[in-house]
Design an enzyme around this catalytic site. Sequence first.
Site, short mmCIF file in Angstrom:
data_model
loop_
_atom_site.label_atom_id
_atom_site.label_comp_id
_atom_site.label_asym_id
_atom_site.label_seq_id
_atom_site.Cartn_x
_atom_site.Cartn_y
_atom_site.Cartn_z
N GLU A 229 0.88 -1.16 0.00
CA GLU A 229 0.00 0.00 0.00
C GLU A 229 0.92 1.21 0.00
OE1 GLU A 229 -1.56 3.10 0.45
OE2 GLU A 229 -1.84 2.68 2.58
N CYS A 263 -2.28 8.77 2.78
CA CYS A 263 -2.10 8.33 1.40
C CYS A 263 -3.34 8.56 0.57
CB CYS A 263 -1.68 6.85 1.36
SG CYS A 263 -2.78 5.77 2.28
#
Length: 459
Positions: A229, A263
Amino acid sequence: MSEYKVTNPATGKIEASYPTANEQDIQQAITKADDAYKEWRNISLSERSALLHKIADIYIERQDELANMIAVEMGKPVAQGKGELALVAEIYRYYADNAEQLLAHNQINVAEGSAFVEKLPVGALLGIMPWNYPHYQVARFAAPNFMAGNTIILKHAPQCPKTAEVIVEILKDAGLPDGVYNNVFATNDQAATIIEDSRIQGISLTGSERAGQAVAKIAGGALKKVVLELGGSDAFIVAADADLEQAVADAITGRFGNTGQACNAAKRLIVVEAVYDKFVQGFADAVREMTLSDPLDQTTFIGPMSSKSAAVNLQKQLDEAIKAGATVLIEGGIVKDKPGAWFAPAVLTNVDNSMAVYSEELFGPVAVIYKARDIADAIKIANDVPFGLGASIQTKDSELAAEIADQLEVGMVTINAPSGTEANTPFGGVKRSGFGRELGTLGITEFLNYKLIRNKTSA
């Protein structure tokens, strides 16, 4: 960076230092995780479920204390820290309550006899986790794998060692057997050693593209599965029919929550021309009203960045964008008369694809607003980056929202709300944002042995 220490980003003061692991520590962690797996895999789902519920209970009981700790380690305002910890408890409860169903055998219709697929654990795993959500990032990796029967070695971010230690304490207090979870204050080289060890069966990393490339290269050489990720530069698309007041509010939350250090933050605000001027005015007015405040204050929305180095890197990106021709709507930048890592919110417009910042991730309180001719142009701008984590759409037209969502090259789309995360919804992206999923029904599937049992004997 391999020295583990707590440096308060509000003051710049070093609060605590921790020694990195030695080679004996690393080998001991691997051995403990591997040995514990042989027992843990045989523990019943009901016992694991009860244990995860205890973990959730402890997180709620210690919410205030842990939120203060996060604020001192990486600057997150305590109100947002409490939100993170509540989500952590939800994640543990979700997998405690649903793992039996998620791990159930899949029956297969065959012409002769019977067949089914078992979902079994694979062994010891390595998690490499970042600082921006120091409990949540660990929980979304640990909770499903605890229920699956895997064991964990965890390398936390060097700036969150106190949180790393308290996670061990919480799991121990809940009754997790020794060796099922192992914290290591490892260097990057030591992490590579762990990855290459034959007893490690998989790796999950949340972090930068650079870190993902390094881990994937080592894991590929060792034939290990990885879940990555990585970065994101999420688009926040505002259609002509959007509720602009709500769109501005959601954009503020989506861009500046956790001081912009997420993010899946709304990093690129893409607004159709018809409402561009009104949105920009409303957004700029809202940004000007924000004040940098003590992260330990319950009313604070935006505090310091996580570290001085992070602020310096973001300032460099901001300066380069301005030099390349971006228009400064709100100047922002490093606050020079305060110690620590304070960075005032900045807003840019007129960024185009000739500028480096167009394709970069801005990991902090800098927003970029793009004008799109129409929805087709907005979609083109949204997809014209190397990242593909998530996106948000603001429109009152549900059919239009569905059409836009289908065309976005991302792993997650949120409509009429800022991007977020929930225990029961999968999280992950495409392109250079990584691969694999965490949370939801998919989060427990990444590190399993799908074993086919085929019996050709007729009943």
